[in-house]
Design a protein around this motif. Structure first.
Motif, PDB file in Angstrom:
ATOM      1  N   TYR A 192       6.539   3.065   0.762  1.00  0.00           N
ATOM      2  CA  TYR A 192       6.195   1.977   1.676  1.00  0.00           C
ATOM      3  C   TYR A 192       4.692   1.711   1.667  1.00  0.00           C
ATOM      4  O   TYR A 192       4.259   0.556   1.698  1.00  0.00           O
ATOM      5  CB  TYR A 192       6.656   2.303   3.091  1.00  0.00           C
ATOM      6  N   SER A 193       3.906   2.781   1.618  1.00  0.00           N
ATOM      7  CA  SER A 193       2.452   2.614   1.557  1.00  0.00           C
ATOM      8  C   SER A 193       2.043   1.893   0.278  1.00  0.00           C
ATOM      9  O   SER A 193       1.109   1.090   0.266  1.00  0.00           O
ATOM     10  CB  SER A 193       1.765   3.980   1.632  1.00  0.00           C
ATOM     11  N   ASP A 194       2.751   2.166  -0.808  1.00  0.00           N
ATOM     12  CA  ASP A 194       2.488   1.487  -2.075  1.00  0.00           C
ATOM     13  C   ASP A 194       2.681  -0.019  -1.933  1.00  0.00           C
ATOM     14  O   ASP A 194       1.881  -0.822  -2.441  1.00  0.00           O
ATOM     15  CB  ASP A 194       3.410   2.047  -3.157  1.00  0.00           C
ATOM     16  N   LEU A 195       3.731  -0.431  -1.202  1.00  0.00           N
ATOM     17  CA  LEU A 195       3.963  -1.853  -0.985  1.00  0.00           C
ATOM     18  C   LEU A 195       2.861  -2.458  -0.122  1.00  0.00           C
ATOM     19  O   LEU A 195       2.393  -3.570  -0.401  1.00  0.00           O
ATOM     20  CB  LEU A 195       5.319  -2.068  -0.314  1.00  0.00           C
ATOM     21  N   PHE A 196       2.424  -1.734   0.909  1.00  0.00           N
ATOM     22  CA  PHE A 196       1.324  -2.233   1.740  1.00  0.00           C
ATOM     23  C   PHE A 196       0.108  -2.564   0.879  1.00  0.00           C
ATOM     24  O   PHE A 196      -0.509  -3.618   1.023  1.00  0.00           O
ATOM     25  CB  PHE A 196       0.919  -1.184   2.777  1.00  0.00           C
ATOM     26  N   ILE A 197      -0.253  -1.642  -0.015  1.00  0.00           N
ATOM     27  CA  ILE A 197      -1.459  -1.810  -0.823  1.00  0.00           C
ATOM     28  C   ILE A 197      -1.299  -2.967  -1.817  1.00  0.00           C
ATOM     29  O   ILE A 197      -2.256  -3.687  -2.107  1.00  0.00           O
ATOM     30  CB  ILE A 197      -1.793  -0.492  -1.543  1.00  0.00           C
ATOM     31  N   LYS A 198      -0.089  -3.182  -2.313  1.00  0.00           N
ATOM     32  CA  LYS A 198       0.160  -4.330  -3.190  1.00  0.00           C
ATOM     33  C   LYS A 198      -0.104  -5.653  -2.476  1.00  0.00           C
ATOM     34  O   LYS A 198      -0.553  -6.633  -3.086  1.00  0.00           O
ATOM     35  CB  LYS A 198       1.618  -4.316  -3.668  1.00  0.00           C
ATOM     36  N   LEU A 199       0.167  -5.686  -1.188  1.00  0.00           N
ATOM     37  CA  LEU A 199       0.031  -6.921  -0.426  1.00  0.00           C
ATOM     38  C   LEU A 199      -1.405  -7.222  -0.005  1.00  0.00           C
ATOM     39  O   LEU A 199      -1.738  -8.370   0.300  1.00  0.00           O
ATOM     40  CB  LEU A 199       0.913  -6.857   0.830  1.00  0.00           C
ATOM     41  N   LEU A 200      -2.254  -6.209   0.033  1.00  0.00           N
ATOM     42  CA  LEU A 200      -3.610  -6.368   0.563  1.00  0.00           C
ATOM     43  C   LEU A 200      -4.416  -7.509  -0.062  1.00  0.00           C
ATOM     44  O   LEU A 200      -5.132  -8.216   0.657  1.00  0.00           O
ATOM     45  CB  LEU A 200      -4.381  -5.053   0.420  1.00  0.00           C
ATOM     46  N   PRO A 201      -4.349  -7.736  -1.380  1.00  0.00           N
ATOM     47  CA  PRO A 201      -5.174  -8.816  -1.950  1.00  0.00           C
ATOM     48  C   PRO A 201      -4.744 -10.224  -1.556  1.00  0.00           C
ATOM     49  O   PRO A 201      -5.475 -11.183  -1.790  1.00  0.00           O
ATOM     50  CB  PRO A 201      -5.005  -8.617  -3.471  1.00  0.00           C
ATOM     51  N   TYR A 202      -3.563 -10.366  -0.949  1.00  0.00           N
ATOM     52  CA  TYR A 202      -3.013 -11.700  -0.730  1.00  0.00           C
ATOM     53  C   TYR A 202      -3.111 -12.182   0.718  1.00  0.00           C
ATOM     54  O   TYR A 202      -2.623 -13.262   1.042  1.00  0.00           O
ATOM     55  CB  TYR A 202      -1.545 -11.728  -1.191  1.00  0.00           C
TER      56      TYR A 202
END
Length: 263
Positions: A192-202
């Motif tokens: 889940y944390s991996d998904l959070f970090i993927k979203l950060l640039p957007y």
């Protein structure tokens, strides 16, 4: 309807004791334009039977079903695990907004409405969570969250159970690439944390101040997971830095371990 569709994704595995309460909280949402998509991951209890009961009751074809509400149920032919089940749910979602749910949990009646209104009023926010009341297996309160509300504080440590609760998340798909929402098991247990970090640039992250979710898990466990899986944690940060250009401060990296030691 001109109102946006919200897809609520529900992975299910052997949770018949709490599943009916979970589903009741979803079909009772004050915001009507929703679809509830559940995949049973080869349960050996009555979970699938409960899901099928709700399909009959709240299907658009059913006279007793409420307008604008749909419950769609699928079943894995064998046990695939939560990562593949979540990815299969994402493929079936039709909404521009994606909300996640745990089959053991309960959402407040206004959760979807409040989160959607926030995202529509704050177009630069890609994902929003809420505060959480933690309950035990008997439904008794064992703790409350104090997640940061503003993006600058979430960014320092965007971790599941530390700065956000994944099960409260709603994502605005309009702000992200089509294929970005995908889970991977290469960095377990921090999927889940991996998904959070993927979203950060957007876009920005936020947590609503309201307590809109009841989660059946002791919050202390999140800090214990940090200590038990330190190598996976380091792998997550290194991967995030090289692939998503995430650059947290050293102090923010140590923050979860500081809290874990304190507890």
């Amino acid at each position: 309807s001109t109102k946006p569709l919200v897809s609520i994704l529900l992975p299910v595995h052997n949770c018949d004791h709490y599943l009916a309460d979970c589903l009741k909280s979803l079909v009772s949402q004050s915001y009507r334009q929703i679809e509830i998509i559940a995949i049973d991951d080869f349960s050996t209890d009555n979970s699938l039977k409960i899901l099928k009961t709700f399909v009959k009751r709240y299907s658009p074809r059913s006279r007793s079903g409420e307008a604008g509400k749909k419950v769609r149920v699928y079943k894995n032919i064998k046990r695939y695990g939560v990562v593949m089940t979540l990815n299969r749910l994402l493929k079936r979602a039709k909404g521009d907004y994606i909300a996640f749910m745990d089959a053991n949990d309960i959402s407040a009646k206004t959760r979807i409405k409040k989160q959607l209104e926030f995202l529509m009023d704050n177009q630069g926010v890609v994902a929003v969570g809420s505060q959480v009341r933690f309950i035990n297996e008997k439904g008794r309160l064992i703790g409350k969250s104090s997640f940061p509300r503003e993006n600058q504080f979430v960014y320092k440590s965007p971790l599941h159970g530390i700065s956000m609760q994944f099960e409260t998340l709603m994502v605005n798909k309009n702000l992200i690439p089509k294929d970005l929402l995908r889970f991977t098991d290469s960095i377990e247990p921090f999927i889940y944390s991996d998904l959070f970090i993927k979203l950060l640039p957007y876009g920005k992250f936020a947590n609503l101040p309201q307590y809109l979710h009841y989660h059946r898990k002791n919050p202390v466990k999140y800090f214990l997971d940090m200590r038990r899986n330190i190598f996976s944690f380091v792998k997550l940060w290194l991967f995030s830095k090289s692939n998503y250009n995430y650059k947290p401060s050293l102090s923010s990296l140590l923050l979860p371990f500081t809290k874990a030691t304190a507890r």
